[in-house]
Design a protein around this motif. Structure first.
Motif, PDB file in Angstrom:
ATOM      1  N   ASN A   1      18.763  45.951  -3.477  1.00 43.57           N
ATOM      2  CA  ASN A   1      19.601  46.311  -2.338  1.00 43.57           C
ATOM      3  C   ASN A   1      19.923  47.802  -2.352  1.00 43.57           C
ATOM      4  O   ASN A   1      20.357  48.349  -3.378  1.00 43.57           O
ATOM      5  CB  ASN A   1      20.902  45.509  -2.377  1.00 43.57           C
ATOM      6  CG  ASN A   1      20.661  44.025  -2.164  1.00 43.57           C
ATOM      7  OD1 ASN A   1      20.585  43.563  -1.034  1.00 43.57           O
ATOM      8  ND2 ASN A   1      20.544  43.278  -3.246  1.00 43.57           N
ATOM      9  N   PHE A   2      19.714  48.450  -1.188  1.00 45.88           N
ATOM     10  CA  PHE A   2      19.926  49.892  -1.062  1.00 45.88           C
ATOM     11  C   PHE A   2      20.796  50.193   0.162  1.00 45.88           C
ATOM     12  O   PHE A   2      20.787  49.451   1.148  1.00 45.88           O
ATOM     13  CB  PHE A   2      18.590  50.621  -0.908  1.00 45.88           C
ATOM     14  CG  PHE A   2      17.672  50.475  -2.092  1.00 45.88           C
ATOM     15  CD1 PHE A   2      17.705  51.387  -3.131  1.00 45.88           C
ATOM     16  CD2 PHE A   2      16.769  49.423  -2.167  1.00 45.88           C
ATOM     17  CE1 PHE A   2      16.860  51.258  -4.222  1.00 45.88           C
ATOM     18  CE2 PHE A   2      15.923  49.280  -3.246  1.00 45.88           C
ATOM     19  CZ  PHE A   2      15.966  50.197  -4.286  1.00 45.88           C
ATOM     20  N   LEU A   3      21.487  51.319   0.086  1.00 46.00           N
ATOM     21  CA  LEU A   3      22.263  51.813   1.221  1.00 46.00           C
ATOM     22  C   LEU A   3      22.208  53.331   1.227  1.00 46.00           C
ATOM     23  O   LEU A   3      22.304  53.964   0.181  1.00 46.00           O
ATOM     24  CB  LEU A   3      23.724  51.355   1.116  1.00 46.00           C
ATOM     25  CG  LEU A   3      24.666  51.862   2.214  1.00 46.00           C
ATOM     26  CD1 LEU A   3      24.316  51.240   3.559  1.00 46.00           C
ATOM     27  CD2 LEU A   3      26.120  51.587   1.863  1.00 46.00           C
ATOM     28  N   GLY A   4      22.036  53.890   2.425  1.00 49.06           N
ATOM     29  CA  GLY A   4      22.108  55.336   2.558  1.00 49.06           C
ATOM     30  C   GLY A   4      20.780  56.043   2.663  1.00 49.06           C
ATOM     31  O   GLY A   4      20.717  57.277   2.606  1.00 49.06           O
ATOM     32  N   ARG A   5      19.697  55.276   2.831  1.00 44.03           N
ATOM     33  CA  ARG A   5      18.360  55.856   2.947  1.00 44.03           C
ATOM     34  C   ARG A   5      17.685  55.262   4.173  1.00 44.03           C
ATOM     35  O   ARG A   5      17.665  54.046   4.338  1.00 44.03           O
ATOM     36  CB  ARG A   5      17.547  55.510   1.708  1.00 44.03           C
ATOM     37  CG  ARG A   5      16.442  56.482   1.342  1.00 44.03           C
ATOM     38  CD  ARG A   5      17.005  57.792   0.926  1.00 44.03           C
ATOM     39  NE  ARG A   5      16.081  58.545   0.060  1.00 44.03           N
ATOM     40  CZ  ARG A   5      16.225  59.825  -0.169  1.00 44.03           C
ATOM     41  NH1 ARG A   5      17.201  60.478   0.425  1.00 44.03           N
ATOM     42  NH2 ARG A   5      15.405  60.473  -0.977  1.00 44.03           N
TER      43      ARG A   5
ATOM     44  N   GLY B   1      22.369  46.914  -6.513  1.00 42.55           N
ATOM     45  CA  GLY B   1      22.248  45.641  -7.212  1.00 42.55           C
ATOM     46  C   GLY B   1      21.098  44.791  -6.717  1.00 42.55           C
ATOM     47  O   GLY B   1      20.417  45.129  -5.747  1.00 42.55           O
ATOM     48  N   THR B   2      20.870  43.681  -7.417  1.00 41.98           N
ATOM     49  CA  THR B   2      19.783  42.765  -7.079  1.00 41.98           C
ATOM     50  C   THR B   2      20.329  41.441  -6.585  1.00 41.98           C
ATOM     51  O   THR B   2      21.439  41.033  -6.941  1.00 41.98           O
ATOM     52  CB  THR B   2      18.878  42.508  -8.299  1.00 41.98           C
ATOM     53  OG1 THR B   2      19.657  41.887  -9.341  1.00 41.98           O
ATOM     54  CG2 THR B   2      18.291  43.798  -8.829  1.00 41.98           C
ATOM     55  N   GLY B   3      19.537  40.759  -5.750  1.00 42.09           N
ATOM     56  CA  GLY B   3      19.920  39.440  -5.266  1.00 42.09           C
ATOM     57  C   GLY B   3      19.875  39.357  -3.756  1.00 42.09           C
ATOM     58  O   GLY B   3      20.281  40.305  -3.064  1.00 42.09           O
ATOM     59  N   ASP B   4      19.412  38.232  -3.252  1.00 41.95           N
ATOM     60  CA  ASP B   4      19.291  38.052  -1.803  1.00 41.95           C
ATOM     61  C   ASP B   4      20.642  38.067  -1.104  1.00 41.95           C
ATOM     62  O   ASP B   4      20.772  38.557   0.016  1.00 41.95           O
ATOM     63  CB  ASP B   4      18.592  36.722  -1.501  1.00 41.95           C
ATOM     64  CG  ASP B   4      17.133  36.741  -1.904  1.00 41.95           C
ATOM     65  OD1 ASP B   4      16.567  37.838  -2.008  1.00 41.95           O
ATOM     66  OD2 ASP B   4      16.561  35.666  -2.140  1.00 41.95           O
ATOM     67  N   ASP B   5      21.644  37.494  -1.737  1.00 46.46           N
ATOM     68  CA  ASP B   5      22.945  37.328  -1.090  1.00 46.46           C
ATOM     69  C   ASP B   5      23.980  38.323  -1.590  1.00 46.46           C
ATOM     70  O   ASP B   5      25.175  38.173  -1.319  1.00 46.46           O
ATOM     71  CB  ASP B   5      23.455  35.896  -1.303  1.00 46.46           C
ATOM     72  CG  ASP B   5      22.488  34.855  -0.741  1.00 46.46           C
ATOM     73  OD1 ASP B   5      21.961  35.076   0.362  1.00 46.46           O
ATOM     74  OD2 ASP B   5      22.256  33.834  -1.410  1.00 46.46           O
TER      75      ASP B   5
ATOM     76  N   THR C   1      26.356  41.451  -1.858  1.00 42.05           N
ATOM     77  CA  THR C   1      26.992  42.396  -0.947  1.00 42.05           C
ATOM     78  C   THR C   1      27.645  43.498  -1.756  1.00 42.05           C
ATOM     79  O   THR C   1      28.075  43.286  -2.900  1.00 42.05           O
ATOM     80  CB  THR C   1      28.064  41.728  -0.068  1.00 42.05           C
ATOM     81  OG1 THR C   1      29.157  41.283  -0.892  1.00 42.05           O
ATOM     82  CG2 THR C   1      27.482  40.546   0.689  1.00 42.05           C
ATOM     83  N   LEU C   2      27.713  44.673  -1.174  1.00 38.19           N
ATOM     84  CA  LEU C   2      28.343  45.798  -1.853  1.00 38.19           C
ATOM     85  C   LEU C   2      29.821  45.519  -2.091  1.00 38.19           C
ATOM     86  O   LEU C   2      30.388  45.925  -3.112  1.00 38.19           O
ATOM     87  CB  LEU C   2      28.142  47.064  -1.023  1.00 38.19           C
ATOM     88  CG  LEU C   2      28.567  48.393  -1.634  1.00 38.19           C
ATOM     89  CD1 LEU C   2      28.029  48.564  -3.044  1.00 38.19           C
ATOM     90  CD2 LEU C   2      28.104  49.540  -0.749  1.00 38.19           C
ATOM     91  N   ALA C   3      30.454  44.818  -1.165  1.00 37.34           N
ATOM     92  CA  ALA C   3      31.869  44.468  -1.348  1.00 37.34           C
ATOM     93  C   ALA C   3      32.058  43.609  -2.599  1.00 37.34           C
ATOM     94  O   ALA C   3      33.000  43.809  -3.373  1.00 37.34           O
ATOM     95  CB  ALA C   3      32.388  43.737  -0.113  1.00 37.34           C
ATOM     96  N   ALA C   4      31.175  42.647  -2.807  1.00 33.88           N
ATOM     97  CA  ALA C   4      31.279  41.783  -3.983  1.00 33.88           C
ATOM     98  C   ALA C   4      31.090  42.586  -5.268  1.00 33.88           C
ATOM     99  O   ALA C   4      31.779  42.341  -6.272  1.00 33.88           O
ATOM    100  CB  ALA C   4      30.249  40.662  -3.905  1.00 33.88           C
ATOM    101  N   VAL C   5      30.163  43.541  -5.243  1.00 34.97           N
ATOM    102  CA  VAL C   5      29.933  44.383  -6.416  1.00 34.97           C
ATOM    103  C   VAL C   5      31.183  45.203  -6.726  1.00 34.97           C
ATOM    104  O   VAL C   5      31.622  45.309  -7.881  1.00 34.97           O
ATOM    105  CB  VAL C   5      28.717  45.297  -6.189  1.00 34.97           C
ATOM    106  CG1 VAL C   5      28.573  46.297  -7.335  1.00 34.97           C
ATOM    107  CG2 VAL C   5      27.446  44.466  -6.061  1.00 34.97           C
ATOM    108  N   VAL C   6      31.787  45.790  -5.696  1.00 33.36           N
ATOM    109  CA  VAL C   6      32.980  46.617  -5.885  1.00 33.36           C
ATOM    110  C   VAL C   6      34.140  45.777  -6.402  1.00 33.36           C
ATOM    111  O   VAL C   6      34.863  46.183  -7.321  1.00 33.36           O
ATOM    112  CB  VAL C   6      33.351  47.335  -4.573  1.00 33.36           C
ATOM    113  CG1 VAL C   6      34.747  47.928  -4.642  1.00 33.36           C
ATOM    114  CG2 VAL C   6      32.330  48.409  -4.255  1.00 33.36           C
ATOM    115  N   VAL C   7      34.342  44.609  -5.830  1.00 33.45           N
ATOM    116  CA  VAL C   7      35.425  43.728  -6.290  1.00 33.45           C
ATOM    117  C   VAL C   7      35.240  43.378  -7.762  1.00 33.45           C
ATOM    118  O   VAL C   7      36.195  43.392  -8.548  1.00 33.45           O
ATOM    119  CB  VAL C   7      35.500  42.455  -5.423  1.00 33.45           C
ATOM    120  CG1 VAL C   7      36.394  41.400  -6.083  1.00 33.45           C
ATOM    121  CG2 VAL C   7      36.027  42.788  -4.034  1.00 33.45           C
ATOM    122  N   GLN C   8      34.008  43.087  -8.159  1.00 31.81           N
ATOM    123  CA  GLN C   8      33.767  42.748  -9.565  1.00 31.81           C
ATOM    124  C   GLN C   8      34.047  43.926 -10.486  1.00 31.81           C
ATOM    125  O   GLN C   8      34.637  43.762 -11.562  1.00 31.81           O
ATOM    126  CB  GLN C   8      32.323  42.270  -9.743  1.00 31.81           C
ATOM    127  CG  GLN C   8      32.026  41.752 -11.147  1.00 31.81           C
ATOM    128  CD  GLN C   8      32.920  40.590 -11.544  1.00 31.81           C
ATOM    129  OE1 GLN C   8      33.013  39.590 -10.845  1.00 31.81           O
ATOM    130  NE2 GLN C   8      33.589  40.723 -12.685  1.00 31.81           N
TER     131      GLN C   8
END
Length: 415
Positions: free
Chosen positions: A184-188, A253-257, A259-266
């Protein structure tokens, strides 16, 4: 082996809703090496649906009929499938009792037509619906499998994942091994991202690389076929390392489902930290996005929607002179909003969003101009300006602003 997906619904034919279910199922089938080489859409007319089903049975061994399993007059799928197969409908008495008990517990009047949600073609096998009332069905006839699935996306995905896929794996074991991983990527921009990835992985021809643009990220899938799992994962590991050597700053991060929000919360949970936000153009969307993640209550106590300059002054303690001197849409105001939200809520991380969602200009700045400030305990407050394309529209500007804000927090927490 050919598979066919039949999507049923007048609202799909008329373009009133997007047929996301077919894309979801097709992707799952591809990973099992059962590609849906035929995909058909038909309205709620029973005669046309019978024709479509019989036509599919002439060209495909695996047929999915999706949608139209409710209790209303236009929910004709299950009886029509039974008619096409030449069988009658069977009522699952245990499920029918559960449906009735559910209506009673919720104190909702039940109509006689609700019995349809407990029926399926006789001779078939019911498929459990983990999040809804209507049963699905698995039916085998003349060397073919016909599967009936519900239309509401939440019910559809739950039945596919929990009830259907295990049966497909068992029934259609092909002997082929498919190993895949989603980055998963963002910003490109997608074109630039994929061009750079192609160059970085030119020596890995066994790894098939595809991209899929989501509203909040770009997903890149790495796939290896017909190799032992360990060997396939080694190839994917090498390709991923080559990609991240170049695209690491945009990866989350990796994974089909995922989300960046989930990564940040963790990451916040790992530190036992809290986050707060002060939002202008995003109007609470950042806070709503954080709260959509299970366990968000461990990291979020509250925040602010400060649309007007006066609200920024009263709720966040921002001096009026700062806003007058720099403007609402400015680096200084975004930083002050982030620091104010952190201070007021005693949170280790604060974020501020200010900008122009459009369509009109503000303070001489065009739609798509966004300032984001992030204040993190032990770090200097940072700001970032976005120049988002006005033509993507107000809602997309707000959504992307939230994602870039999450990315800023992610980068700060990874330091």
């Amino acid at each position: 082996m050919d598979a066919e997906i039949i999507s049923v619904g007048t609202e799909i034919v008329l373009g009133q809703i997007v047929n996301a279910n077919a894309a979801y199922l097709a992707d799952k089938l591809t990973r099992l090496d059962l590609p849906a080489t035929y995909q058909t859409t038909v309205d709620d007319d029973p005669q046309r649906l019978v024709k479509v089903i019989k036509g599919a049975m002439k060209r495909a061994k695996l047929i999915f009929v999706c949608g139209g399993l409710g209790p209303t007059a236009d929910d004709v799928t299950m009886p029509t499938v039974a008619k096409a197969l030449g069988v009658h409908l069977h009522t699952d008495q245990a499920h029918w009792k559960w449906v009735k008990d559910t209506f009673k517990q919720r104190q909702i009047k039940m109509e006689p037509e609700n019995i349809r949600q407990a029926q399926y073609p006789a001779g078939g096998e019911p498929l459990a619906n983990p999040v809804g009332l209507a049963l699905g069905c698995w039916f085998e006839a003349a060397g073919r499998v016909i599967v009936v699935l519900p239309g509401p996306p939440a019910e559809f995905k739950a039945m596919v994942d929990h009830s259907l896929l295990p049966k497909l794996v068992t029934h259609f074991a092909t002997g082929k091994q498919i190993v895949s991983r989603t980055l998963n990527f963002l910003g490109r921009p997608e074109a630039q991202l994929m061009e750079e990835i192609a160059a970085a992985t030119k020596d890995d021809p066994q790894v098939v690389i595809t991209s899929y643009v989501q509203p909040t990220a770009i997903q890149v899938r790495l796939t290896v076929r017909d190799l032992p799992t360990a060997e396939a994962n080694q190839l994917i590991d090498r390709a991923q390392a080559e990609i991240l050597a170049i695209e690491g700053p945009y990866f989350f991060g990796t994974g089909d489902d995922l989300t960046l929000a989930a990564v940040v919360v963790q990451l916040l949970k790992d530190r036992s930290w809290h986050v707060s936000g002060a939002e202008s153009l995003t109007g609470g969307m950042f806070q709503s996005t954080i709260c959509s993640v299970p366990g968000a209550s461990n990291v979020f106590n509250g925040g602010f929607v400060t649309y007007a300059a006066s609200a920024k002054e009263k709720l966040l303690g921002i001096p009026a002179a700062l806003i007058e001197q720099n403007g609402v849409v400015s680096s200084a105001t975004a930083a002050a909003m982030a620091e104010g939200s952190s201070r007021q809520m005693n949170a280790e991380v604060g974020i501020g969003f200010t900008g122009v969602a459009g369509p009109d200009d503000l303070e001489g700045q065009p739609a798509g101009t966004v300032w984001i400030g992030v204040a993190v305990k032990g770090q200097a407050t940072v700001t970032k300006q976005l120049h988002l394309a006005p033509y993507i529209g107000r809602q997309a500007i707000r959504t992307l602003s939230v994602q870039y804000g999450l990315q800023m927090i992610y980068e700060a927490l990874k330091k």
